[in-house]
Design a protein around this motif. Structure first.
Motif, PDB file in Angstrom:
ATOM      1  N   ARG A   1       9.001  13.764   0.807  1.00 10.85           N
ATOM      2  CA  ARG A   1       8.657  13.892  -0.587  1.00 10.85           C
ATOM      3  C   ARG A   1       9.139  12.428  -1.169  1.00 10.85           C
ATOM      4  NH1 ARG A   1      11.859  18.276  -3.519  1.00 10.85           N
ATOM      5  NH2 ARG A   1      10.938  19.517  -1.940  1.00 10.85           N
ATOM      6  N   CYS A   2       8.402  12.191  -2.372  1.00 10.41           N
ATOM      7  CA  CYS A   2       8.815  11.086  -2.965  1.00 10.41           C
ATOM      8  C   CYS A   2      10.455  10.719  -3.142  1.00 10.41           C
ATOM      9  CB  CYS A   2       8.120  11.171  -4.503  1.00 10.41           C
ATOM     10  SG  CYS A   2       8.987   9.900  -5.526  1.00 10.41           S
ATOM     11  N   GLY A   3      10.596   9.688  -2.844  1.00  7.83           N
ATOM     12  CA  GLY A   3      12.312   9.265  -2.906  1.00  7.83           C
ATOM     13  C   GLY A   3      12.883   9.270  -4.010  1.00  7.83           C
ATOM     14  N   HIS A   4      11.975   9.604  -4.956  1.00 12.57           N
ATOM     15  CA  HIS A   4      12.775   9.733  -6.249  1.00 12.57           C
ATOM     16  C   HIS A   4      12.947  11.135  -7.061  1.00 12.57           C
ATOM     17  CE1 HIS A   4      13.620   5.554  -6.769  1.00 12.57           C
ATOM     18  NE2 HIS A   4      12.694   5.350  -5.847  1.00 12.57           N
TER      19      HIS A   4
ATOM     20  N   ALA B   1      13.752  -4.003  -2.213  1.00 13.50           N
ATOM     21  CA  ALA B   1      14.155  -3.279  -3.378  1.00 13.50           C
ATOM     22  C   ALA B   1      12.789  -2.573  -3.849  1.00 13.50           C
ATOM     23  CB  ALA B   1      14.770  -4.210  -4.382  1.00 13.50           C
ATOM     24  N   ASN B   2      12.797  -1.395  -4.143  1.00 13.53           N
ATOM     25  CA  ASN B   2      11.603  -0.586  -4.891  1.00 13.53           C
ATOM     26  C   ASN B   2      12.055  -0.393  -6.345  1.00 13.53           C
ATOM     27  OD1 ASN B   2       9.773   1.399  -5.164  1.00 13.53           O
ATOM     28  ND2 ASN B   2      10.693   2.842  -4.157  1.00 13.53           N
ATOM     29  N   MET B   3      11.246  -1.245  -7.009  1.00 18.73           N
ATOM     30  CA  MET B   3      11.127  -1.212  -8.473  1.00 18.73           C
ATOM     31  C   MET B   3      10.122  -0.159  -9.100  1.00 18.73           C
ATOM     32  SD  MET B   3      13.732  -2.875  -9.522  1.00 18.73           S
ATOM     33  CE  MET B   3      14.783  -2.055  -8.058  1.00 18.73           C
ATOM     34  N   THR B   4      10.277   1.085  -8.676  1.00 17.31           N
ATOM     35  CA  THR B   4       9.204   1.930  -9.083  1.00 17.31           C
ATOM     36  C   THR B   4       9.903   2.419 -10.536  1.00 17.31           C
ATOM     37  OG1 THR B   4       7.909   3.880  -8.652  1.00 17.31           O
ATOM     38  CG2 THR B   4      10.344   4.096  -8.021  1.00 17.31           C
ATOM     39  N   GLU B   5       8.988   2.707 -11.373  1.00 21.61           N
ATOM     40  CA  GLU B   5       9.357   3.039 -12.803  1.00 21.61           C
ATOM     41  C   GLU B   5       9.482   4.585 -12.934  1.00 21.61           C
ATOM     42  OE1 GLU B   5       6.226   1.828 -11.988  1.00 21.61           O
ATOM     43  OE2 GLU B   5       6.530  -0.162 -12.659  1.00 21.61           O
TER      44      GLU B   5
ATOM     45  N   ALA C   1      12.916  -0.192   8.310  1.00 22.48           N
ATOM     46  CA  ALA C   1      13.298   1.221   8.123  1.00 22.48           C
ATOM     47  C   ALA C   1      13.650   1.576   7.020  1.00 22.48           C
ATOM     48  CB  ALA C   1      14.436   1.270   9.464  1.00 22.48           C
ATOM     49  N   ARG C   2      13.160   2.522   6.303  1.00 21.87           N
ATOM     50  CA  ARG C   2      13.499   3.016   5.130  1.00 21.87           C
ATOM     51  C   ARG C   2      14.560   4.161   5.319  1.00 21.87           C
ATOM     52  NH1 ARG C   2       9.669   5.675   0.359  1.00 21.87           N
ATOM     53  NH2 ARG C   2      11.005   7.472  -0.131  1.00 21.87           N
ATOM     54  N   THR C   3      15.761   4.198   4.391  1.00 23.46           N
ATOM     55  CA  THR C   3      16.568   5.250   4.463  1.00 23.46           C
ATOM     56  C   THR C   3      16.525   5.969   3.320  1.00 23.46           C
ATOM     57  OG1 THR C   3      18.767   6.141   4.978  1.00 23.46           O
ATOM     58  CG2 THR C   3      18.903   3.984   4.387  1.00 23.46           C
TER      59      THR C   3
ATOM     60  N   VAL D   1       0.942  -1.212  -0.045  1.00 24.51           N
ATOM     61  CA  VAL D   1      -0.025  -0.084   0.085  1.00 24.51           C
ATOM     62  C   VAL D   1       1.012   1.218  -0.021  1.00 24.51           C
ATOM     63  CG1 VAL D   1      -1.586   1.168   1.463  1.00 24.51           C
ATOM     64  CG2 VAL D   1      -1.721  -1.233   1.123  1.00 24.51           C
ATOM     65  N   SER D   2       0.710   1.798  -1.062  1.00 26.47           N
ATOM     66  CA  SER D   2       1.866   2.912  -1.451  1.00 26.47           C
ATOM     67  C   SER D   2       1.148   4.305  -0.971  1.00 26.47           C
ATOM     68  CB  SER D   2       2.291   3.034  -2.893  1.00 26.47           C
ATOM     69  OG  SER D   2       2.346   4.234  -3.433  1.00 26.47           O
ATOM     70  N   GLY D   3       2.105   5.103  -0.251  1.00 19.68           N
ATOM     71  CA  GLY D   3       1.742   6.801  -0.178  1.00 19.68           C
ATOM     72  C   GLY D   3       1.317   7.249  -1.253  1.00 19.68           C
ATOM     73  N   ALA D   4       2.404   7.231  -2.277  1.00 15.45           N
ATOM     74  CA  ALA D   4       2.412   7.741  -3.638  1.00 15.45           C
ATOM     75  C   ALA D   4       1.175   7.505  -4.279  1.00 15.45           C
ATOM     76  CB  ALA D   4       3.742   7.689  -4.444  1.00 15.45           C
ATOM     77  N   VAL D   5       0.763   6.075  -4.240  1.00 13.28           N
ATOM     78  CA  VAL D   5      -0.573   5.897  -4.889  1.00 13.28           C
ATOM     79  C   VAL D   5      -1.964   6.502  -4.155  1.00 13.28           C
ATOM     80  CG1 VAL D   5      -2.281   4.097  -5.255  1.00 13.28           C
ATOM     81  CG2 VAL D   5       0.105   3.833  -6.113  1.00 13.28           C
TER      82      VAL D   5
ATOM     83  N   PRO E   1      16.610   0.318   1.645  1.00 19.55           N
ATOM     84  CA  PRO E   1      17.302   1.367   1.157  1.00 19.55           C
ATOM     85  C   PRO E   1      16.831   1.868  -0.108  1.00 19.55           C
ATOM     86  CG  PRO E   1      18.108  -0.865   0.573  1.00 19.55           C
ATOM     87  CD  PRO E   1      16.983  -0.970   1.092  1.00 19.55           C
ATOM     88  N   GLU E   2      16.421   3.332   0.060  1.00 18.94           N
ATOM     89  CA  GLU E   2      15.767   3.988  -1.184  1.00 18.94           C
ATOM     90  C   GLU E   2      16.446   4.466  -2.003  1.00 18.94           C
ATOM     91  OE1 GLU E   2      13.420   4.153  -2.825  1.00 18.94           O
ATOM     92  OE2 GLU E   2      11.967   5.609  -2.569  1.00 18.94           O
ATOM     93  N   ALA E   3      16.579   4.510  -3.566  1.00 18.84           N
ATOM     94  CA  ALA E   3      17.094   4.780  -4.616  1.00 18.84           C
ATOM     95  C   ALA E   3      18.414   4.435  -4.835  1.00 18.84           C
ATOM     96  CB  ALA E   3      16.822   6.420  -4.506  1.00 18.84           C
TER      97      ALA E   3
ATOM     98  N   ALA F   1       2.573  -1.581   4.219  1.00 26.46           N
ATOM     99  CA  ALA F   1       1.966  -0.196   4.093  1.00 26.46           C
ATOM    100  C   ALA F   1       3.408   0.830   4.274  1.00 26.46           C
ATOM    101  CB  ALA F   1       0.761   0.121   5.013  1.00 26.46           C
ATOM    102  N   ASP F   2       3.053   1.758   3.607  1.00 21.70           N
ATOM    103  CA  ASP F   2       4.010   2.976   3.538  1.00 21.70           C
ATOM    104  C   ASP F   2       3.386   3.836   4.894  1.00 21.70           C
ATOM    105  OD1 ASP F   2       5.318   5.239   2.984  1.00 21.70           O
ATOM    106  OD2 ASP F   2       4.966   5.341   0.877  1.00 21.70           O
ATOM    107  N   ALA F   3       4.296   4.228   5.644  1.00 20.18           N
ATOM    108  CA  ALA F   3       3.779   5.054   6.962  1.00 20.18           C
ATOM    109  C   ALA F   3       4.767   6.446   6.816  1.00 20.18           C
ATOM    110  CB  ALA F   3       4.053   4.284   7.999  1.00 20.18           C
TER     111      ALA F   3
HETATM  112  C1  LIG Z   1       7.423   3.735  -2.414  1.00 23.01           C
HETATM  113  C2  LIG Z   1       7.260   5.170  -2.260  1.00 23.01           C
HETATM  114  O1  LIG Z   1       7.372   5.653  -1.280  1.00 23.01           O
HETATM  115  C3  LIG Z   1       5.433   5.034  -2.556  1.00 23.01           C
HETATM  116  O2  LIG Z   1       4.759   5.816  -1.785  1.00 23.01           O
HETATM  117  O3  LIG Z   1       4.887   4.218  -3.322  1.00 23.01           O
HETATM  118  C4  LIG Z   1       7.426   6.070  -3.602  1.00 23.01           C
HETATM  119  C5  LIG Z   1       7.319   5.601  -4.986  1.00 23.01           C
HETATM  120  C6  LIG Z   1       7.597   6.438  -5.948  1.00 23.01           C
HETATM  121  O4  LIG Z   1       7.059   7.575  -5.862  1.00 23.01           O
HETATM  122  O5  LIG Z   1       7.629   5.902  -7.266  1.00 23.01           O
HETATM  123  C7  LIG Z   1       8.903   6.608  -3.467  1.00 23.01           C
HETATM  124  O6  LIG Z   1       9.173   7.363  -2.696  1.00 23.01           O
HETATM  125  O7  LIG Z   1       9.739   5.859  -3.758  1.00 23.01           O
END
Ligand SMILES: C[C@](O)(C(=O)O)[C@H](CC(=O)O)C(=O)O
Ligand SMILES: [Mg+2]
Length: 301
Positions: free
Chosen positions: A125-128, A212-216, A160-162, A49-53, A190-192, A88-90
């Motif tokens: 903010r979004c990690g990317h 691993a976060n495989m976000t496009e 823990a996300r960093t 469950v994504s915060g971005a979504v 570990p983000e990004a 879930a994303d907190a």
């Molecule tokens: C994983 C993430 O935290 C999310 O909310 O889904 C986002 C995903 C994204 O924006 O692509 C993230 O910060 O990576």
């Protein structure tokens, strides 16, 4: 019918066991209830469950505008539908240490198997995105320690996300991960990270499960499950992927409707009525009320 019969405690125990199994689990992100059911139906290990979504669902950018109530409600709406574990994303925990403790208990009550809490400054903010900032080690570790102290189910996973990689580089990331592990984290996000070698370095730095976060369209490349397995990743999320796929299809359908005045040419790409009804288990509701599914759908419906 209705909701999953698997208790949240069981799903948490299952999640712990799966994280320790040596397998590489895949958790696609659900953008609503029925997409969570689809993810389970397709045999995935769990649902994210994504915060971005959830932000996008509200028509908002992912910059820390969503609240604990909005996020935990969405997590609950999804967790209760599936037998598999939900992560879930907190975000940053929605406040200071006591708020964070409440956040943990709200997500426990939502029935999820675990959450991740990040070390960005508020507002996150979004990690990317560029221009991120992270809190100092003391604050980051306090967040994790407070979260661990607040949980009532010892199987509830505190990940823990960093976000420090994009700000201070890989060596600082490895130091931060060791500190988060010492603070009581159950798993590390570990983000990004920028390469498979970086995942390998993280693997060598911690004995905890790693995500691993495989976000496009992000900072990193998209690796296969096998590639990630080979560098010791335990869990892969595809957080926004289904929303992107669905929105891509929605755009094409709307363009087609504008130019042709009908959606006839798009129907072949649509999920059928019978598939939707199957996912929603219309038939199962007949046990309660036999008038609910007393109609027949033809094969092309
Ligand atoms: C994983 C993430 O935290 C999310 O909310 O889904 C986002 C995903 C994204 O924006 O692509 C993230 O910060 O990576
Ligand atoms: Mg997020």
């Amino acid at each position: 019918m209705l909701y999953s019969a698997v208790p949240a405690q069981q799903k948490r125990a299952d999640f712990r066991a799966a994280l320790a199994s040596g397998k590489t689990l895949q958790f696609p992100g659900a953008f609503n209830g029925v997409s969570a059911k689809l993810i389970q139906d397709k045999g995935f290990d769990g649902v994210y469950v994504s915060g971005a979504v959830t932000s996008a669902d509200l028509g908002l950018p992912d910059i820390g505008l969503t609240t604990l109530s909005e996020m935990s409600l969405r997590a609950k709406q999804i967790a209760r539908l599936v037998d598999v574990p939900v992560l879930a994303d907190a975000d940053t925990g929605f406040g200071e240490m006591l708020n964070l403790a409440r956040t943990i208990q709200e997500f426990e009550d939502a029935g999820v198997a675990g959450i991740h809490i990040e070390d960005q400054v508020n507002p996150k903010r979004c990690g990317h995105l560029d221009g991120k900032a992270v809190v100092d080690e003391h604050t980051a570790t306090q967040r994790i320690a407070s979260a661990a102290r607040a949980r009532r189910d010892s199987n509830f996973v505190i990940m823990a996300r960093t976000d420090i990689r994009a700000v201070e580089g890989l060596p600082a990331t490895l130091d931060r991960i060791r500190a988060l592990e010492d603070a009581g984290a159950d798993a590390i996000f570990p983000e990004a990270l920028m390469s498979l070698d970086e995942f390998e370095a993280v693997r060598a730095a911690t004995s905890l499960p790693i995500l691993a976060n495989m976000t496009e369209f992000g900072k990193g490349q998209l690796y296969t499950k096998q590639q990630l397995h080979d560098v010791g990743v335990n869990l892969v999320i595809y957080p926004v992927s289904l929303l992107r796929a669905a929105m891509g299809a929605a755009e094409r359908a709307l363009d087609s409707l504008r130019s042709h005045g009908t959606l006839e040419s798009e129907v072949g790409n649509m999920q059928t009525r019978s598939r939707l009804y199957e996912l929603l288990d219309y038939e199962g509701y007949n046990d309660f009320d036999s008038s609910i599914f007393n109609f027949k759908l033809s094969p092309d419906q």
